[in-house]
Design an enzyme around this catalytic site. Structure first.
Site, PDB file in Angstrom:
ATOM      1  N   LYS A 102      76.842  92.392  13.780  1.00  0.00           N
ATOM      2  CA  LYS A 102      76.816  92.584  15.222  1.00  0.00           C
ATOM      3  C   LYS A 102      77.242  94.015  15.547  1.00  0.00           C
ATOM      4  CE  LYS A 102      80.222  92.356  17.684  1.00  0.00           C
ATOM      5  NZ  LYS A 102      81.424  93.182  17.634  1.00  0.00           N
ATOM      6  N   ASP A 148      78.045  86.631  13.184  1.00  0.00           N
ATOM      7  CA  ASP A 148      79.066  86.765  14.221  1.00  0.00           C
ATOM      8  C   ASP A 148      80.293  86.162  13.555  1.00  0.00           C
ATOM      9  OD1 ASP A 148      80.924  86.065  16.234  1.00  0.00           O
ATOM     10  OD2 ASP A 148      79.363  86.271  17.730  1.00  0.00           O
ATOM     11  N   HIS A 149      81.234  87.001  13.145  1.00  0.00           N
ATOM     12  CA  HIS A 149      82.271  86.467  12.251  1.00  0.00           C
ATOM     13  C   HIS A 149      83.133  85.396  12.917  1.00  0.00           C
ATOM     14  CE1 HIS A 149      84.917  89.469  14.169  1.00  0.00           C
ATOM     15  NE2 HIS A 149      85.921  88.773  13.703  1.00  0.00           N
ATOM     16  N   LYS A 166      85.184  81.455  11.488  1.00  0.00           N
ATOM     17  CA  LYS A 166      86.607  81.102  11.596  1.00  0.00           C
ATOM     18  C   LYS A 166      86.733  79.580  11.589  1.00  0.00           C
ATOM     19  CE  LYS A 166      87.889  85.181  14.330  1.00  0.00           C
ATOM     20  NZ  LYS A 166      88.933  85.955  13.717  1.00  0.00           N
ATOM     21  N   GLU A 200      93.304  91.401  22.465  1.00  0.00           N
ATOM     22  CA  GLU A 200      93.779  92.103  21.267  1.00  0.00           C
ATOM     23  C   GLU A 200      94.857  93.084  21.681  1.00  0.00           C
ATOM     24  OE1 GLU A 200      90.485  93.284  18.372  1.00  0.00           O
ATOM     25  OE2 GLU A 200      89.562  93.414  20.340  1.00  0.00           O
ATOM     26  N   ASP A 232      80.800  94.544  23.026  1.00  0.00           N
ATOM     27  CA  ASP A 232      81.503  94.399  21.754  1.00  0.00           C
ATOM     28  C   ASP A 232      81.993  92.963  21.533  1.00  0.00           C
ATOM     29  OD1 ASP A 232      82.657  95.462  19.340  1.00  0.00           O
ATOM     30  OD2 ASP A 232      84.623  95.357  20.309  1.00  0.00           O
ATOM     31  N   HIS A 264      81.052  87.208  20.516  1.00  0.00           N
ATOM     32  CA  HIS A 264      82.140  86.269  20.189  1.00  0.00           C
ATOM     33  C   HIS A 264      82.463  85.328  21.362  1.00  0.00           C
ATOM     34  CE1 HIS A 264      82.408  88.874  16.861  1.00  0.00           C
ATOM     35  NE2 HIS A 264      83.333  89.706  17.298  1.00  0.00           N
ATOM     36  N   LYS A 307      91.142  95.074  25.137  1.00  0.00           N
ATOM     37  CA  LYS A 307      91.954  95.774  24.131  1.00  0.00           C
ATOM     38  C   LYS A 307      93.277  96.140  24.787  1.00  0.00           C
ATOM     39  CE  LYS A 307      88.599  96.797  20.915  1.00  0.00           C
ATOM     40  NZ  LYS A 307      88.687  96.077  19.650  1.00  0.00           N
TER      41      LYS A 307
HETATM   42  C1  BG6 Z   1      84.780  92.866  16.247  1.00  0.00           C
HETATM   43  C2  BG6 Z   1      84.861  93.922  17.310  1.00  0.00           C
HETATM   44  O1  BG6 Z   1      83.528  92.226  16.290  1.00  0.00           O
HETATM   45  O2  BG6 Z   1      85.791  91.893  16.473  1.00  0.00           O
HETATM   46  C3  BG6 Z   1      86.233  94.563  17.306  1.00  0.00           C
HETATM   47  O3  BG6 Z   1      83.873  94.901  17.078  1.00  0.00           O
HETATM   48  C4  BG6 Z   1      87.312  93.510  17.411  1.00  0.00           C
HETATM   49  O4  BG6 Z   1      86.354  95.507  18.354  1.00  0.00           O
HETATM   50  C5  BG6 Z   1      87.103  92.411  16.390  1.00  0.00           C
HETATM   51  O5  BG6 Z   1      88.565  94.156  17.184  1.00  0.00           O
HETATM   52  C6  BG6 Z   1      88.052  91.257  16.635  1.00  0.00           C
HETATM   53  O6  BG6 Z   1      87.961  90.349  15.562  1.00  0.00           O
HETATM   54  P1  BG6 Z   1      89.168  89.383  15.220  1.00  0.00           P
HETATM   55  O7  BG6 Z   1      88.657  88.543  14.108  1.00  0.00           O
HETATM   56  O8  BG6 Z   1      90.336  90.255  14.840  1.00  0.00           O
HETATM   57  O9  BG6 Z   1      89.453  88.607  16.477  1.00  0.00           O
END
Ligand code: BG6
Length: 455
Positions: free
Chosen positions: A114, A143-144, A148, A182, A201, A206, A306
């Site tokens: 992504k 999309d990681h 999870k 975050e 982003d 997400h 952020k």
């Molecule tokens: C990424 C974003 O896809 O996800 C980052 O590009 C973000 O900006 C990150 O910090 C957050 O991932 P996680 O797993 O730490 O919630």
């Protein structure tokens, strides 16, 4: 075996050295087992490869053919590409042109990181480009968040229990709040982030993925087609925001300097590689409706930012008040309506908030928590999101990857907001680093007589 291919002119030893340093530093099993590390490093190879150089791709192909013969990989290959969005079309064309995508013997799959495109138009172009070279079922859009454990558990929680589903609808639910916060800033990724912003982003991918899993209908089976069919239906039901609604339904903010977890941090515009007059949002909040039978009239509030006070991702299903105040207004002053909080991270778990009687002579109510914590219920360490997703791709299971129609639908929603923001509506607000975003984010709910729950 892993074959690295990148612009850096590295030797295989350099590449292994870098991998060794990173594994030693970041591996979640510490200390690292030297024998395992040694065998892993022996399976790493490297081919310098500039994306505009067709000859370099031919060299990559020869190297893969050579390794296939030596190591009997059966011709199977996954191309995992983590490159900036504008590079993908060229990269995919090169993979096609030099024959690397041809499934002569084993499978040839591609993983796209992504953001998938930067808007609907570029996402469509990339989809068209990909489909010329790879079959759709060989394209894995990552999309990681879907890797999870806690995110996958949303489906298990909803569809493997019989007591929650009957109340999971507009008859019982007042509203849904989703927070992806975050404490980090842009962490040296200012160049990328300044082009993207919080909406592209996080929200486009997400956060909207969390919306789909929360709102979807039960799929007929837990397979890639059934699950993704239901997710895309949710995105299709999200009511598009009209231009005239943007100011009342969306909020964008950018952090100024402040303190996060006791540390002084600079403002966004002072971050390296960020334009000093940047208008990019580091906070986005949106309220919208999902226009279907289940969710009619239930607002979804989504925010992401952020430099929030802490790292937290959670979904809060806020239930309605009981229809009648049996215990009297004063007695229930300290209690809130039921809420179910799915804590995606950290302190992974689920809390159900309900009213209990405060032990005393009279009647006084207070909200208490019924808590499930992964840490205390399961001893086994969950795999990292990427571990799970990379293995799924190798096994050929795309259930936890996003399909082209999902990505395009998400962009359709986000593009309209972006267009209005570029037009200055609503204006960019600022917020102090270490706070929950700009004032507008609170107003978004206050006008509906609601508040963001403090995570
Ligand atoms: C990424 C974003 O896809 O996800 C980052 O590009 C973000 O900006 C990150 O910090 C957050 O991932 P996680 O797993 O730490 O919630």
């Amino acid at each position: 075996m892993v074959v690295g291919a990148a612009m850096d002119d590295l030797s295989e030893d350099d590449f292994r050295g870098r991998a060794k340093d990173s594994v030693t530093k970041f591996s979640r099993t510490q200390p690292v087992d030297e024998e395992v590390l040694k065998s892993f490093l022996g399976n790493l190879f490297y081919v310098p490869c500039k994306f505009d150089d067709a000859e370099a791709f031919k060299r990559l192909k020869s190297r893969l053919d050579e390794l296939e013969n030596q190591r009997h990989t059966g011709g199977n290959a996954v191309f995992y590409c983590a490159v900036p969005p504008p590079v993908y079309p060229q990269l995919v064309t090169q993979l096609g042109a030099c024959g690397l995508a041809r499934e002569e013997r084993g499978y040839r799959r591609i993983i796209i990181e992504k953001p998938f495109g930067t808007d609907l138009k570029s996402a469509r172009e990339l989809n068209t480009q990909l489909q010329k070279v790879f079959r759709e079922d060989n394209v894995y859009r990552i999309d990681h968040y879907l890797g999870k454990e806690t995110v996958q558990n949303i489906m298990v929680f909803r569809f493997a229990n019989s007591i929650f589903e009957p109340v999971w609808n507009c008859n019982f639910v007042d509203s849904i709040q989703i927070t992806v916060g975050e404490e980090l800033g842009v962490e040296g990724r200012g160049g990328y982030y300044d082009q993207a912003g919080a909406l592209r982003d996080i929200v486009q991918n997400h956060a909207l993925q969390l919306v789909t899993l929360t709102a979807m209908e039960p799929p007929v089976a837990f397979d890639a087609t059934s699950v993704r069919d239901e997710k895309v239906k949710v995105l299709r039901a999200v009511r598009p925001l009209e231009v005239s609604e943007m100011a009342a339904h969306t909020v964008r903010g950018q952090y100024a300097g402040g303190f996060v977890l006791g540390q002084e941090v600079p403002g966004y515009r002072q971050e390296p590689s960020v334009k000093p007059d940047s208008e990019t949002e580091t906070f986005a909040a949106v309220k919208f409706q999902v226009d279907n039978w289940r969710w009619a009239g239930v607002p979804f509030y989504v925010r992401s930012g952020k430099r929030m006070p802490k790292r937290v991702t959670e979904i809060r299903v806020q239930f309605k008040r009981p229809p009648h105040l049996t215990f009297g207004r004063e007695q229930i002053r300290e209690t809130q309506p039921n809420a179910l909080v799915l804590r995606i991270q950290p302190e992974e778990g689920i809390s159900l908030k309900f009213s209990a009687k405060v032990p005393s002579g009279g009647i006084r109510l207070r909200t208490v928590n019924m808590d499930f914590l992964y840490l205390s219920s399961f001893v086994a360490d969950a795999p990292d999101a990427y571990e799970r997703l990379l293995v799924d791709c190798m096994l050929g299971d795309p259930t936890l990857f996003t399909r082209s129609d999902e990505v395009e639908q998400a962009w359709t929603f986000v593009d309209a907001i972006e267009a209005s923001w570029r037009d200055g509506k609503p204006p960019l607000e600022t917020y102090k680093a270490g706070t929950w975003g700009p004032k507008g984010a609170d107003r978004l709910l206050e006008v509906d007589a609601r508040r963001w729950a403090v995570p």
